[in-house]
Design an enzyme around this catalytic site. Structure first.
Site, PDB file in Angstrom:
ATOM      1  N   SER A  39       0.827  -1.187   0.000  1.00  0.00           N
ATOM      2  CA  SER A  39       0.000   0.000   0.000  1.00  0.00           C
ATOM      3  C   SER A  39       0.874   1.254   0.000  1.00  0.00           C
ATOM      4  O   SER A  39       1.771   1.385  -0.823  1.00  0.00           O
ATOM      5  CB  SER A  39      -0.963  -0.072   1.186  1.00  0.00           C
ATOM      6  OG  SER A  39      -2.000   0.863   1.060  1.00  0.00           O
ATOM      7  N   HIS A  83      -2.071  -1.005  -4.902  1.00  0.00           N
ATOM      8  CA  HIS A  83      -3.510  -1.090  -5.130  1.00  0.00           C
ATOM      9  C   HIS A  83      -4.095   0.312  -5.226  1.00  0.00           C
ATOM     10  O   HIS A  83      -3.453   1.301  -4.867  1.00  0.00           O
ATOM     11  CB  HIS A  83      -4.209  -1.889  -4.010  1.00  0.00           C
ATOM     12  CG  HIS A  83      -4.167  -1.226  -2.675  1.00  0.00           C
ATOM     13  ND1 HIS A  83      -5.178  -0.405  -2.224  1.00  0.00           N
ATOM     14  CD2 HIS A  83      -3.239  -1.253  -1.691  1.00  0.00           C
ATOM     15  CE1 HIS A  83      -4.863   0.037  -1.015  1.00  0.00           C
ATOM     16  NE2 HIS A  83      -3.694  -0.457  -0.673  1.00  0.00           N
TER      17      HIS A  83
END
Length: 166
Positions: free
Chosen positions: A31, A54
């Protein structure tokens, strides 16, 4: 992982620092931690480490106008994240955007192939990782799950959960 704006602040502080910045991804840069890793002048990963990218996530409560506003904000946040990735890769912007939309987990070798890392470190066995955060994600590679003892297996959810404060 964590808050996008806090992560961007760390990324910017590292990029602006005059010293040569070496980033070592010991276990996983998932992330926003993957964005922070992009600030390194040299990024290295043990062969058993991973990187995950993501789309940004958020939570909103409200009417349709509030939800559209949140969606617009997430689209802008995604572009700020893509910009950080583009500083290290020669891949096409649309490919990076697609990889983010699919929640892509990269091995150290794959991270080097696309330019997110510079070096795969061999013969490194230690791995520092907070496995409890894995329950937020839906596409966890089997090799990551294999590193866990049965008592540490996350309860995987169908939809990811992460809070972004705007």
């Amino acid at each position: 992982g964590g808050n996008v704006f806090e992560g961007n602040t760390i990324y910017n502080a590292l990029k602006q620092h005059k010293a040569k910045v070496t980033v070592t991804v010991d276990g996983v840069a998932a992330s926003i931690a993957s964005v922070i890793a992009m600030a390194g002048d040299h990024v290295r990963m043990p062969e058993n480490a991973m990187m995950m990218i993501h789309d940004p996530l958020g939570i909103v409560v409200g009417n349709s106008a509030a939800m559209r506003k949140q969606a617009e904000a997430l689209d802008k946040i995604k572009q700020s994240i893509v910009s950080a990735y583009m500083t290290r890769t020669t891949e096409d912007r649309s490919k990076i955007e697609s990889m983010m939309s699919r929640e892509t987990w990269l091995t150290a070798e794959e991270a080097v192939e696309i330019g997110f890392a510079d070096e795969v470190m061999k013969d490194v066995g230690a791995q520092n990782f907070a496995f409890d955060i894995l329950s937020q994600y839906r596409n966890i590679p089997t090799q990551v799950l294999a590193m866990l003892g049965s008592e540490n297996k996350p309860q995987l959810k169908k939809e990811p959960k992460m809070e972004i404060t705007l």
